[in-house]
Design a protein around this motif. Sequence first.
Motif, short mmCIF file in Angstrom:
data_model
loop_
_atom_site.label_atom_id
_atom_site.label_comp_id
_atom_site.label_asym_id
_atom_site.label_seq_id
_atom_site.Cartn_x
_atom_site.Cartn_y
_atom_site.Cartn_z
N MET A 1 28.20 40.50 36.37
CA MET A 1 29.35 41.77 37.99
C MET A 1 30.83 41.91 37.70
SD MET A 1 26.70 41.72 39.03
CE MET A 1 24.60 41.11 39.25
N ASN A 2 30.98 43.22 37.61
CA ASN A 2 31.83 43.56 37.50
C ASN A 2 32.16 44.88 38.59
OD1 ASN A 2 34.56 44.46 36.43
ND2 ASN A 2 33.82 45.78 35.19
N PRO A 3 31.79 44.87 39.84
CA PRO A 3 32.34 45.14 40.76
C PRO A 3 33.77 46.68 41.01
CG PRO A 3 32.10 43.10 41.64
CD PRO A 3 32.13 43.92 40.74
N LEU A 4 32.72 47.71 41.42
CA LEU A 4 34.30 48.26 40.98
C LEU A 4 34.41 48.61 43.17
CD1 LEU A 4 36.77 49.80 40.19
CD2 LEU A 4 35.31 51.78 40.08
N GLY A 5 36.10 48.06 43.49
CA GLY A 5 36.44 48.80 44.86
C GLY A 5 35.75 47.47 45.83
N TYR A 6 34.80 47.70 47.09
CA TYR A 6 33.89 47.32 48.16
C TYR A 6 32.57 47.24 47.41
CZ TYR A 6 38.70 46.76 49.97
OH TYR A 6 40.45 46.89 49.88
N LYS A 7 32.07 48.04 46.80
CA LYS A 7 30.50 48.22 46.58
C LYS A 7 30.40 47.40 45.55
CE LYS A 7 30.94 51.77 49.23
NZ LYS A 7 30.45 51.90 51.07
N ILE A 8 30.17 45.98 46.19
CA ILE A 8 29.04 44.90 45.67
C ILE A 8 27.80 44.77 45.52
CG2 ILE A 8 29.03 42.74 45.78
CD1 ILE A 8 31.58 42.08 46.80
N LEU A 9 27.77 45.10 46.43
CA LEU A 9 25.85 45.58 46.51
C LEU A 9 25.38 45.93 45.35
CD1 LEU A 9 23.07 44.40 47.52
CD2 LEU A 9 23.56 46.27 49.43
N ILE A 10 25.91 46.76 45.60
CA ILE A 10 25.34 48.44 44.38
C ILE A 10 25.44 47.53 42.84
CG2 ILE A 10 28.05 49.49 43.71
CD1 ILE A 10 25.90 52.45 43.74
N GLU A 11 26.15 47.17 42.69
CA GLU A 11 26.51 45.80 41.73
C GLU A 11 25.42 45.40 40.98
OE1 GLU A 11 29.20 45.18 38.07
OE2 GLU A 11 29.08 46.59 39.34
#
Length: 238
Positions: free
Chosen positions: A36-46
Amino acid sequence: MGDRDVDSASHIFGLSVPIHSGYFMVRRSAITGKLMNPLGYKILIEVLGRGDIERIAEAGYSFHEREEGESKVTRNQHKEYIHHLLRLRFSTGWLGQIRQRIDFPISRFIRFILVGFTGLAVDMGSLYLLYDVLGLGLTRSAILAAELAIINNFFWNDLWTFGDLSQHQRQRRKVLKRLAKFNIICLMGLILKVLLLNALFNGLHLNAYLANFLAIIAVTIWNFWINLKLSWRVTETK
């Protein structure tokens, strides 16, 4: 359900529960071993993009109208979100499989293409200024406009497309060296384009515009790949 209750539920049901604007729950097995490599705060979309998710259920909620203060959402967060979507698109699914097989830096290539569009605008605008406004000869105007476009493309690529490679080599001598290499490679690309265009048009008898389009694609890939390997090759950092 409070944070402590959510944490307890995760241990009971074998769920991983990140907290973000409320919370979301996903079975731990769906994301085990996934990078997992989320960008910003959008963890769920990752999680949805990279995890093995078959079904999604949502319990919606509504916000009241804001009475005080202002939103913390900025333009940069919109850019991060779009960047995140593009990165997921090109790193997952069939596009991700193709990228892994050919080991081609697609996201960097897309930035290179976008910079190329700015160069096209500089080229056309400069040609108009030099030829129509200042009255220089067409050939001289075209050469100067092309060089201005190359310089424009170089600095945008140096700051953005290959910024992670050039950030430790900002000395003037190294920047000028990269600019010289970029100019030479682009000149070679121009020669290659003319040769391909003639081969496709005169040899294979393709439509002139189709031949030109295919030549541009080939030269764009050439310029990107050779510049990646030569102009922005990291050999020393001091």
